[in-house]
Enzyme design. Structure first.
Site, PDB file in Angstrom:
ATOM      1  N   ASN A  27     156.153 153.312  32.397  1.00 56.44           N
ATOM      2  CA  ASN A  27     156.605 151.724  32.762  1.00 56.44           C
ATOM      3  C   ASN A  27     155.369 151.599  33.696  1.00 56.44           C
ATOM      4  OD1 ASN A  27     157.978 153.871  35.002  1.00 56.44           O
ATOM      5  ND2 ASN A  27     157.162 152.234  35.853  1.00 56.44           N
ATOM      6  N   CYS A  28     155.101 150.290  33.960  1.00 60.31           N
ATOM      7  CA  CYS A  28     154.019 149.983  34.900  1.00 60.31           C
ATOM      8  C   CYS A  28     154.917 149.256  36.065  1.00 60.31           C
ATOM      9  CB  CYS A  28     152.824 148.980  34.512  1.00 60.31           C
ATOM     10  SG  CYS A  28     153.664 147.571  33.690  1.00 60.31           S
ATOM     11  N   MET A  29     154.124 148.302  36.784  1.00 55.29           N
ATOM     12  CA  MET A  29     154.961 147.809  37.941  1.00 55.29           C
ATOM     13  C   MET A  29     155.885 146.707  37.694  1.00 55.29           C
ATOM     14  SD  MET A  29     153.713 148.989  40.938  1.00 55.29           S
ATOM     15  CE  MET A  29     152.439 149.760  41.707  1.00 55.29           C
ATOM     16  N   THR A  30     155.842 146.099  36.366  1.00 58.38           N
ATOM     17  CA  THR A  30     156.756 145.217  36.046  1.00 58.38           C
ATOM     18  C   THR A  30     157.432 145.396  34.611  1.00 58.38           C
ATOM     19  OG1 THR A  30     155.263 143.577  35.298  1.00 58.38           O
ATOM     20  CG2 THR A  30     155.611 143.337  37.487  1.00 58.38           C
ATOM     21  N   ARG A  31     156.824 146.349  33.854  1.00 56.76           N
ATOM     22  CA  ARG A  31     157.221 146.400  32.483  1.00 56.76           C
ATOM     23  C   ARG A  31     157.696 147.665  32.057  1.00 56.76           C
ATOM     24  NH1 ARG A  31     151.691 143.388  30.047  1.00 56.76           N
ATOM     25  NH2 ARG A  31     151.867 141.436  31.514  1.00 56.76           N
TER      26      ARG A  31
END
Length: 453
Positions: free
Chosen positions: A26-30
């Site tokens: 994951n990243c910050m939003t995805r």
């Protein structure tokens, strides 16, 4: 079932389950997923799930936008669900193997593997740094390079920058890698290391004493980043998703950095000082005996995995003194393997074994000992003991001659000679030659049972 668990469950079902996942992160939003079989991906259903705010595909990666803060929670939940799924027959076999491996594993071996995982990605940088430093030492010698140092000082200056760059950012690199291993944000790991090494710390007086930038070296960085990852995970679980992306890094930095300055960095400093002092005293006072013990028992440590705990010690020695006397001593363990293998080569009548030895000897001389250990000496038994005894002889001499290298770890064997400090190269090469002879003689005397064709 809460919203996060429900979304994680539906995502796993639409992706095709664990069997179809090749990468999950994951990243910050995805939520970012790479799958093995695109045909199993129910994309239309996934895009309409409650909680999916958008979908993007970049290369092989499917990215599901779930919002700030939610991405990490969803991926954590997906991984948790995968670990709790009903076991298959293959899972049971794998679990039994893992249980057997854990039963016979050396104490702390898993923790030491994590520790090694922080430093292993840095090996190429250490190798480059050490070899460049070796080249500089050669270019400074009039008997080898003539007047090169006089005529081309800028070239030596640039090479010096190239060779020392890894040590200028060592703590930052360790901070980033430690965050990856301990499950935190990579950038935050680098920030924590940057705080500990900031020159501005020297201008701040706390409890009547000025703070010391870099105090504790990589030991302090490891402790602080481990704390940072723990704080970050706890805040992620407590904070509302709407503010987690902004508030978590802020609070993580303030809490961790404050505890680091007040408690963790001083603790790391004491541990670091104790390690360096202990190694120095052992090598100074123990001399021949300590060198023999270190090298003689190094191969059994390698087999158990406990040698990985020595990695931070190598780094601390270079950070504290600019050189590492421990690595050349331990390198003799691998050199002893070469001598033992030569003895086996001359005595065996097994054609297959001769072929294995001839293939493994060149890389063994270059410091890659696994083919000799697992293909020759260890299966035969007594030659492995002969190699250890030969390594002990070499380790004793290297310790007595106070040979040191300018790198932490990464290379061994004959190539390590290029990184040995000025004035000690011939002693290192003599140690290698004597160790080969000792490993040969011990193995020849001990003998072995020649395997049948």
């Amino acid at each position: 079932m809460d919203k996060t668990t429900a979304l994680a469950t539906e995502l796993l079902a639409g992706i095709g389950g664990e069997a179809n996942i090749s990468k999950l992160e994951n990243c910050m939003t995805r939520v970012r997923v790479e799958v093995k079989d695109e045909q199993q991906l129910m994309l239309a259903e996934l895009r309409n799930l409650d909680g999916i705010k958008g979908y993007i595909k970049q290369g092989e990666q499917h990215q599901f936008i779930v919002g700030p803060g939610a991405a990490a929670k969803v991926v954590d939940c997906m991984r948790s669900l995968l670990s709790e799924r009903p076991a298959t027959a293959q899972d049971e076999i794998a679990r039994n193997k893992a249980a057997a491996k854990a039963r016979y594993a050396a104490p702390m071996s898993e923790a030491l593997k994590k520790l090694a995982a922080v430093f292993i990605p840095l090996i190429p940088a250490f190798i480059a740094s050490g070899l460049i430093t070796g080249i500089i030492n050669l270019l400074k010698r009039p008997d080898i390079a003539g007047e090169f140092a006089v005529h081309y000082p800028n070239v030596l200056g640039l090479l010096g920058i190239f060779g020392s760059a890894v040590f200028a950012i060592m703590n930052i690199l360790v901070g980033v890698n430690a965050a990856r291993v301990f499950g935190g944000s990579l950038a935050m790991g680098g920030v924590m290391a940057g705080i500990l090494t900031s020159p501005a710390l020297a201008q701040i007086v706390l409890f009547g004493e000025p703070l010391q930038p870099g105090r504790g070296g990589v030991i302090a960085v490891l402790l602080v980043v481990a704390l940072m990852c723990w704080v970050e995970r706890r805040l992620r679980a407590w904070l509302p998703e709407s503010v987690e992306l902004i508030v978590n890094p802020l609070l993580t930095t303030l809490i961790t950095a404050s505890l680091a300055i007040l408690i963790v960095q001083p603790l790391g400093g004491y541990i670091s000082d104790a390690i360096v002092l202990g190694v120095n005293v052992a090598l100074e006072q123990g001399g021949l005996l300590v060198g023999a013990l270190l090298s003689g028992f190094f191969l059994p440590l390698v087999l158990s995995g406990l040698h990985q705990g020595l990695v931070p010690i190598h780094v601390e020695m270079v950070q504290a003194h600019g050189n590492n006397p421990l690595l050349p001593i331990l390198a003799m363990a691998g050199v002893g393997q070469v001598g033992a293998a030569l003895a086996v080569l001359l005595r065996t009548r097994n054609a297959r074994l001769k072929k294995v030895i001839k293939g493994a000897l060149p890389v063994g001389i270059l410091g890659i000992g696994e083919p000799l250990i697992f293909g020759v000496t260890l299966p035969l038994g007594k030659p492995f003991l002969g190699a250890c005894l030969g390594g002990a002889v070499g380790g004793a001499l290297i310790s007595y001659w106070k040979v040191a290298t300018v790198i932490t770890f990464g290379i061994s064997g004959l190539p390590l000679a290029l990184t040995i400090i000025a004035g000690k190269v011939m002693f290192y090469l003599m140690g290698c030659l004597i160790t080969v002879l000792a490993g040969f003689i011990f193995t020849w005397i001990l003998g072995f049972t020649d395997p049948e064709e």
